[in-house]
Design a protein around this motif. Structure first.
Motif, PDB file in Angstrom:
ATOM      1  N   PHE A   1     -37.532 -57.003 -12.455  1.00  0.00           N
ATOM      2  CA  PHE A   1     -36.827 -55.924 -11.783  1.00  0.00           C
ATOM      3  C   PHE A   1     -36.044 -56.462 -10.591  1.00  0.00           C
ATOM      4  CE2 PHE A   1     -40.839 -53.384 -13.022  1.00  0.00           C
ATOM      5  CZ  PHE A   1     -40.384 -53.245 -14.332  1.00  0.00           C
ATOM      6  N   LEU A   2     -34.805 -55.994 -10.453  1.00  0.00           N
ATOM      7  CA  LEU A   2     -34.010 -56.358  -9.292  1.00  0.00           C
ATOM      8  C   LEU A   2     -34.198 -55.354  -8.149  1.00  0.00           C
ATOM      9  CD1 LEU A   2     -30.792 -57.319 -11.230  1.00  0.00           C
ATOM     10  CD2 LEU A   2     -32.487 -58.868 -10.257  1.00  0.00           C
ATOM     11  N   TRP A   3     -34.688 -54.178  -8.508  1.00  0.00           N
ATOM     12  CA  TRP A   3     -34.998 -53.136  -7.511  1.00  0.00           C
ATOM     13  C   TRP A   3     -35.922 -52.140  -8.178  1.00  0.00           C
ATOM     14  CZ3 TRP A   3     -34.566 -47.834  -7.429  1.00  0.00           C
ATOM     15  CH2 TRP A   3     -34.687 -47.206  -6.180  1.00  0.00           C
ATOM     16  N   GLN A   4     -36.833 -51.508  -7.409  1.00  0.00           N
ATOM     17  CA  GLN A   4     -37.718 -50.485  -7.963  1.00  0.00           C
ATOM     18  C   GLN A   4     -38.049 -49.439  -6.903  1.00  0.00           C
ATOM     19  OE1 GLN A   4     -41.510 -52.036  -9.235  1.00  0.00           O
ATOM     20  NE2 GLN A   4     -41.741 -53.359  -7.446  1.00  0.00           N
ATOM     21  N   SER A   5     -38.175 -48.195  -7.349  1.00  0.00           N
ATOM     22  CA  SER A   5     -38.482 -47.107  -6.412  1.00  0.00           C
ATOM     23  C   SER A   5     -39.884 -47.228  -5.835  1.00  0.00           C
ATOM     24  CB  SER A   5     -38.333 -45.754  -7.123  1.00  0.00           C
ATOM     25  OG  SER A   5     -39.260 -45.636  -8.193  1.00  0.00           O
ATOM     26  N   PHE A   6     -40.790 -47.932  -6.545  1.00  0.00           N
ATOM     27  CA  PHE A   6     -42.138 -48.134  -6.023  1.00  0.00           C
ATOM     28  C   PHE A   6     -42.124 -48.890  -4.688  1.00  0.00           C
ATOM     29  CE2 PHE A   6     -45.500 -47.618  -9.626  1.00  0.00           C
ATOM     30  CZ  PHE A   6     -45.077 -46.311  -9.797  1.00  0.00           C
TER      31      PHE A   6
ATOM     32  N   MET B   1     -49.079 -50.644  -1.707  1.00  0.00           N
ATOM     33  CA  MET B   1     -48.805 -50.236  -0.332  1.00  0.00           C
ATOM     34  C   MET B   1     -49.225 -51.391   0.575  1.00  0.00           C
ATOM     35  SD  MET B   1     -50.211 -47.048   2.001  1.00  0.00           S
ATOM     36  CE  MET B   1     -49.606 -45.806   0.880  1.00  0.00           C
ATOM     37  N   GLY B   2     -48.272 -51.910   1.321  1.00  0.00           N
ATOM     38  CA  GLY B   2     -48.569 -53.042   2.188  1.00  0.00           C
ATOM     39  C   GLY B   2     -47.305 -53.716   2.665  1.00  0.00           C
ATOM     40  N   ILE B   3     -47.372 -55.043   2.900  1.00  0.00           N
ATOM     41  CA  ILE B   3     -46.238 -55.764   3.473  1.00  0.00           C
ATOM     42  C   ILE B   3     -46.067 -57.106   2.781  1.00  0.00           C
ATOM     43  CG2 ILE B   3     -47.632 -56.816   5.314  1.00  0.00           C
ATOM     44  CD1 ILE B   3     -45.134 -56.422   7.133  1.00  0.00           C
ATOM     45  N   ASN B   4     -44.800 -57.486   2.584  1.00  0.00           N
ATOM     46  CA  ASN B   4     -44.443 -58.792   2.044  1.00  0.00           C
ATOM     47  C   ASN B   4     -43.960 -59.642   3.213  1.00  0.00           C
ATOM     48  OD1 ASN B   4     -42.678 -60.936   0.936  1.00  0.00           O
ATOM     49  ND2 ASN B   4     -43.128 -59.964  -1.035  1.00  0.00           N
TER      50      ASN B   4
ATOM     51  N   LEU C   1     -57.894 -54.287  -2.770  1.00  0.00           N
ATOM     52  CA  LEU C   1     -57.134 -54.894  -1.677  1.00  0.00           C
ATOM     53  C   LEU C   1     -56.832 -56.340  -2.056  1.00  0.00           C
ATOM     54  CD1 LEU C   1     -56.049 -54.667   1.288  1.00  0.00           C
ATOM     55  CD2 LEU C   1     -58.250 -55.628   1.999  1.00  0.00           C
ATOM     56  N   PHE C   2     -55.561 -56.753  -1.901  1.00  0.00           N
ATOM     57  CA  PHE C   2     -55.136 -58.104  -2.253  1.00  0.00           C
ATOM     58  C   PHE C   2     -54.545 -58.782  -1.019  1.00  0.00           C
ATOM     59  CE2 PHE C   2     -55.029 -55.531  -6.043  1.00  0.00           C
ATOM     60  CZ  PHE C   2     -55.639 -56.333  -7.002  1.00  0.00           C
ATOM     61  N   ILE C   3     -55.050 -59.975  -0.728  1.00  0.00           N
ATOM     62  CA  ILE C   3     -54.579 -60.737   0.428  1.00  0.00           C
ATOM     63  C   ILE C   3     -54.228 -62.150  -0.031  1.00  0.00           C
ATOM     64  CG2 ILE C   3     -55.164 -61.624   2.722  1.00  0.00           C
ATOM     65  CD1 ILE C   3     -57.222 -59.415   2.981  1.00  0.00           C
ATOM     66  N   ASN C   4     -52.983 -62.563   0.201  1.00  0.00           N
ATOM     67  CA  ASN C   4     -52.595 -63.954  -0.038  1.00  0.00           C
ATOM     68  C   ASN C   4     -51.568 -64.361   1.013  1.00  0.00           C
ATOM     69  OD1 ASN C   4     -49.959 -63.097  -1.032  1.00  0.00           O
ATOM     70  ND2 ASN C   4     -51.015 -62.514  -2.933  1.00  0.00           N
ATOM     71  N   LYS C   5     -51.000 -65.536   0.870  1.00  0.00           N
ATOM     72  CA  LYS C   5     -50.099 -66.068   1.896  1.00  0.00           C
ATOM     73  C   LYS C   5     -48.794 -65.291   1.997  1.00  0.00           C
ATOM     74  CE  LYS C   5     -51.876 -70.806   1.664  1.00  0.00           C
ATOM     75  NZ  LYS C   5     -51.555 -72.233   1.384  1.00  0.00           N
ATOM     76  N   THR C   6     -48.374 -64.675   0.903  1.00  0.00           N
ATOM     77  CA  THR C   6     -47.067 -64.016   0.908  1.00  0.00           C
ATOM     78  C   THR C   6     -47.128 -62.513   1.139  1.00  0.00           C
ATOM     79  OG1 THR C   6     -47.128 -63.737  -1.497  1.00  0.00           O
ATOM     80  CG2 THR C   6     -46.105 -65.764  -0.619  1.00  0.00           C
TER      81      THR C   6
ATOM     82  N   ASN D   1     -53.689 -51.046  -3.803  1.00  0.00           N
ATOM     83  CA  ASN D   1     -53.225 -50.096  -4.812  1.00  0.00           C
ATOM     84  C   ASN D   1     -54.428 -49.418  -5.443  1.00  0.00           C
ATOM     85  OD1 ASN D   1     -54.305 -51.910  -6.624  1.00  0.00           O
ATOM     86  ND2 ASN D   1     -52.378 -52.480  -7.569  1.00  0.00           N
ATOM     87  N   PHE D   2     -54.170 -48.393  -6.231  1.00  0.00           N
ATOM     88  CA  PHE D   2     -55.271 -47.729  -6.915  1.00  0.00           C
ATOM     89  C   PHE D   2     -54.898 -47.524  -8.377  1.00  0.00           C
ATOM     90  CE2 PHE D   2     -52.792 -43.919  -6.072  1.00  0.00           C
ATOM     91  CZ  PHE D   2     -53.087 -43.061  -7.128  1.00  0.00           C
ATOM     92  N   SER D   3     -55.939 -47.455  -9.204  1.00  0.00           N
ATOM     93  CA  SER D   3     -55.760 -47.203 -10.635  1.00  0.00           C
ATOM     94  C   SER D   3     -56.715 -46.098 -11.047  1.00  0.00           C
ATOM     95  CB  SER D   3     -56.037 -48.470 -11.451  1.00  0.00           C
ATOM     96  OG  SER D   3     -57.362 -48.934 -11.212  1.00  0.00           O
TER      97      SER D   3
END
Length: 824
Positions: A152-157, A170-173, A244-249, A254-256
């Motif tokens: 995807f080059l862009w997504q509403s999510f 939901m978070g930060i890049n 919850l996902f935590i990495n360097k980037t 999210n929820f399922s």
């Protein structure tokens, strides 16, 4: 056979057209016009142009649920900051191929209303750009010739509005600096971003928050490997799972959904309250299965630094063990912002005080903005890490699974702690050595002995206190029987401080009206919910019986056409009831006002008549108790935001047992003009008394005139007599409010309503229909019986000696009033 083949071919053509029309993409050559939509491949979501309400003039491009749900529930809005007004004659959603401007919303004059760019810093050349609506609700832009459909080059999510869908991050890049968060609508009809947002705060250890502007108003607590520690939900959730996902980037949550057939979303409303919604097919509606904040203890930092909030206490704020209020005077005035300080300060720097740790169990862990964490440490290693740092004030495990692992350490004051009943976590708070059992540190066996001794002593002391308190309450009841207790009511209890804050300390500006019981105030709770507070006046001589009577009945009644009670507040001399607030207040403020009555067209008035009828039918027939209201009138019918009626004021209501339908009384209470003849004169009341009051209300709604004080230029002194005279002369249409424009197709319905009203106000109770019959009469076209003379239609005067009254009650300005006989 020829006709059959032709029919088969036509069906094939139409079915092909239907399939081809349900496209899920927009391309360069095929834009989305205003009267068109695209539908995701599985039929779950639909995208197109919409208006937030039937009265809204602005148009928006949005995504909503298509499959199953009949309501157009918008989960994403493209142009929330740039609505399309009625001046734009035509619009289209087009993809532009040049540069980075991949998606654009254009008017008929090619003005760009909305454009979105990719997150890439360099222009991208697309061979075949398409915009596609996925079955997840995600709108994506990609190269139609790309072999990888997930590229995807862009997504509403990445740009949500107020709704958090399954699979959305939901978070930060950190590489791009882009943050994904929820932003509430400004109002129910305005999708523009408001000051309320819901974010994942990544300063320190991640936690979910709600902000109003820059101020934090709620915090979820940190992630503990299973759930957010401050949310009172089960560890194993049968509906949804969080991660919850935590990495360097990046850091994101999210929820399922556990069962993909379930429809559930999270959204933040325009008052800043986050709701967890689930679609219930059997009810054909959304229901709220959780919301945040939930109570006073969810208000961020409510008890200041090192304070502990417990919603079961009064006041809710206290200090952690071995801590004291920093400002005792302010604390005594319920100002807890200053928080608590240590009884004995730590002195680890001098080497004289090695100190130790006190274990707190079952709490929401403190704010983690000023914290440090390590995902691999054991709890023992975590304690050692805290021990060697003089600034460390507490530690806890990061992950509660498998006995606990990981390390979370706090520095400075511990903020926003609350007691969590059975679902909280453990935290180890650092104390001076002199505060512990042993000077060299905390020892578990000593603590156990202390706990046993403390429990034993508490039980003995508690027994004496309970006995003394019971005796004191007994004596107090004997001295002053009008005082009520929380235990008298099966209702949620609000603290006085909460209600005082909600009503701006019972400000005159918040006052809605006053009756014989005392004043009524409008209030707004911390979660944004509007309430009406009915406060029993200390000087009231007649309100205590009606006050308690109302609670006994209304707390046990649930119907869409009855006002809902939210709780009570009984503290000292203060006795209050808290209700849902009705923004349009009472019916009498509309139908008897020359200007406001114009807002009630016939469909609205007929809906109000039907709603009152169904509410009374529930009271008389379908509720657990058979209730006779005894004071039905226009001022006791409330109107919600959609002008739906709700019957209020059960202070004079009576219940009758079994199959009984009435009783008699020596104390006649109610409002003159609405009371039936047998009740006003003989004290005999029944469900037919309520039917009479309903008939009076119907004639008032149709005519816009009051029954009490009616004085037309003829011999009749009541509205009932006037209506009866017109009916006999075949001129019932002359009774209709002259402000009311009645369509030709509605006139028969208006005349039928007048006919039903006259049947309800007949002189003799046995002649009046039951409310279940009334509901049927209003809903079908069956032939109605001829009415007989109404009660009180001639000059039948009554003196105050014939009706019992202590103090005439003022007309209510809101949903809560208690009325005695009003002869004014």
């Amino acid at each position: 056979m020829g006709d059959f083949h032709l029919l088969f071919v036509l069906c094939l053509i139409f079915s092909t057209l239907k399939i081809s029309s349900a496209r899920d993409t927009i391309s360069l050559d095929d834009p989305l016009h205003e009267n068109e939509t695209i539908i995701s491949s599985g039929g779950t979501f639909e995208m197109g142009f919409f208006r937030p309400s039937s009265t809204s003039l602005n148009r928006y491009v949005g995504i909503w649920y298509k499959k199953i749900i009949p309501k157009k529930t918008a989960v994403w809005v493209a142009n929330r900051k740039a609505p399309l007004s009625t001046n734009a004659s035509s619009v289209a959603l087009k993809i532009l191929s040049q540069s980075q401007q991949l998606l654009a919303l254009l008017t008929d004059t090619n003005d760009v209303v909305l454009s979105v760019n990719t997150l890439s810093s360099s222009p991208i050349s697309l061979r075949n750009p398409v915009m596609q609506l996925l079955d997840s609700g995600n709108l994506v832009v990609r190269d139609g010739g790309e072999e990888n459909p997930e590229s995807f080059l862009w997504q509403s999510f990445d740009y949500p509005t107020d709704t958090y869908l399954p699979g959305m991050k939901m978070g930060i890049n950190f590489e791009t600096g882009h943050e994904v968060y929820l932003s509430a609508w400004k109002s129910a009809e305005d999708p523009a971003p408001s000051e309320y947002t819901s974010n994942l705060l990544v300063t320190g250890y991640p936690q979910g928050i709600i902000r109003r502007g820059k101020a934090m108003i709620y915090r979820s607590g940190p992630w503990n490997g299973v759930k957010w520690s401050g949310i009172p939900s089960p560890d194993i959730n049968p509906i949804y799972n969080y991660d919850l996902f935590i990495n360097k980037t990046e850091i994101y949550t999210n929820f399922s959904l556990v069962n993909e057939s379930v429809i559930s979303v999270l959204y933040i409303n325009y008052t800043g309250v986050v709701h967890r919604l689930m679609w219930v097919e059997g009810m054909r509606n959304w229901i709220t299965i959780g919301k945040l904040p939930t109570d006073d203890c969810d208000r961020y930092g409510n008890c200041g630094g090192n304070g502990l909030c417990n919603i079961g206490n009064f006041p809710v704020c206290g200090c952690l063990d071995h801590f004291l209020p920093r400002n005792q005077a302010e604390w005594g005035m319920a100002n807890f912002a200053g928080g608590c300080g240590r009884k004995r300060s730590l002195d680890c720097q001098s080497g004289k005080d090695s100190g130790g740790f006190l274990n707190y169990s079952g709490i929401k862990l403190p704010d983690t903005q000023n914290s440090w964490y390590n995902e691999t440490m054991t709890l023992q290693e975590c304690q050692q890490e805290c021990w060697k740092n003089c600034s460390c004030t507490a530690f806890s495990s990061l992950d509660v699974r498998n006995g606990g692992s990981g390390c979370l350490i706090w520095f400075g004051d511990l903020v926003d702690i609350r007691q969590m009943a059975g679902r909280g976590q453990d935290i180890f708070i650092r104390l001076a050595a002199s505060e512990l059992v042993s000077g060299s540190g905390f020892r578990r066996e000593h603590r156990k002995i202390l706990e046993i001794v403390a429990v034993t002593l508490s039980s003995v002391i508690g027994l004496f206190l309970i006995s003394g308190l019971s005796l004191m309450l007994y004596v107090r009841r004997k001295k002053k029987t009008k005082v009520l207790r929380d235990e008298d009511f099966e209702l949620p209890v609000f603290h006085l401080r909460t209600i005082a804050r909600a009503t701006n300390n019972f400000s005159v500006d918040n006052k809605l009206g006053e009756g014989g019981f005392g004043p009524v105030y409008k209030g707004v709770l911390e979660n944004g919910q509007e309430i009406a507070v009915k406060r029993l006046s200390k000087a009231s001589v007649q309100g205590i019986h009606e006050f308690k009577n109302e609670v006994v009945f209304i707390a046990k009644l649930q119907h869409r056409n009855l006002v809902s009670i939210l709780g009570c507040c009984i503290q000292g001399e203060e006795q209050m009831l808290i209700y849902e607030y009705m923004p349009n207040r009472s019916l009498d403020l509309f139908i008897f006002d020359p200007t406001k009555r114009k807002l009630l067209d016939w469909p609205k008035r007929f809906n109000i008549i039907n709603g009152i009828a169904r509410g009374l039918m529930y009271l008389h027939q379908d509720s657990r108790l058979r209730i006779i209201h005894r004071d039905l009138k226009a001022s006791n019918v409330l109107l919600d935001v959609d002008m739906n009626p709700k019957i209020s004021d059960f202070g004079l209501a009576k219940s009758v047992a079994g199959n009984e339908t009435g009783a008699n009384t020596s104390r006649v209470v109610g409002t003159h003009g609405y009371m039936s003849p047998e009740y006003a004169v003989l004290g005999i009341f029944s469900i037919k008394s309520d039917v009479f009051s309903f008939g009076v209300s119907v004639l008032e709604i149709v005519s816009g005139m009051r029954n009490k004080g009616f004085s037309p230029e003829d011999q009749y002194h009541t509205l009932l007599g006037h209506a009866w005279k017109l009916y006999r002369e075949g001129r019932s249409d002359d009774l209709v409010d002259y402000h009311l424009v009645v369509e030709s197709g509605d006139l028969s319905q208006v005349l039928r309503s007048i006919h039903v009203g006259l049947l309800c106000v007949q002189q003799h109770p046995d002649d009046r229909p039951t409310m279940s019959s009334v509901v049927q009469m209003l809903s079908n076209d069956a032939v109605l019986p001829e009415p007989k003379e109404p009660g009180f239609f001639t000059q039948m005067g009554f003196t105050s000696a014939e009706c019992s009254s202590s103090t005439p009650a003022a007309s209510s300005l809101n949903e809560v009033s208690i009325s005695l006989v009003d002869l004014s």
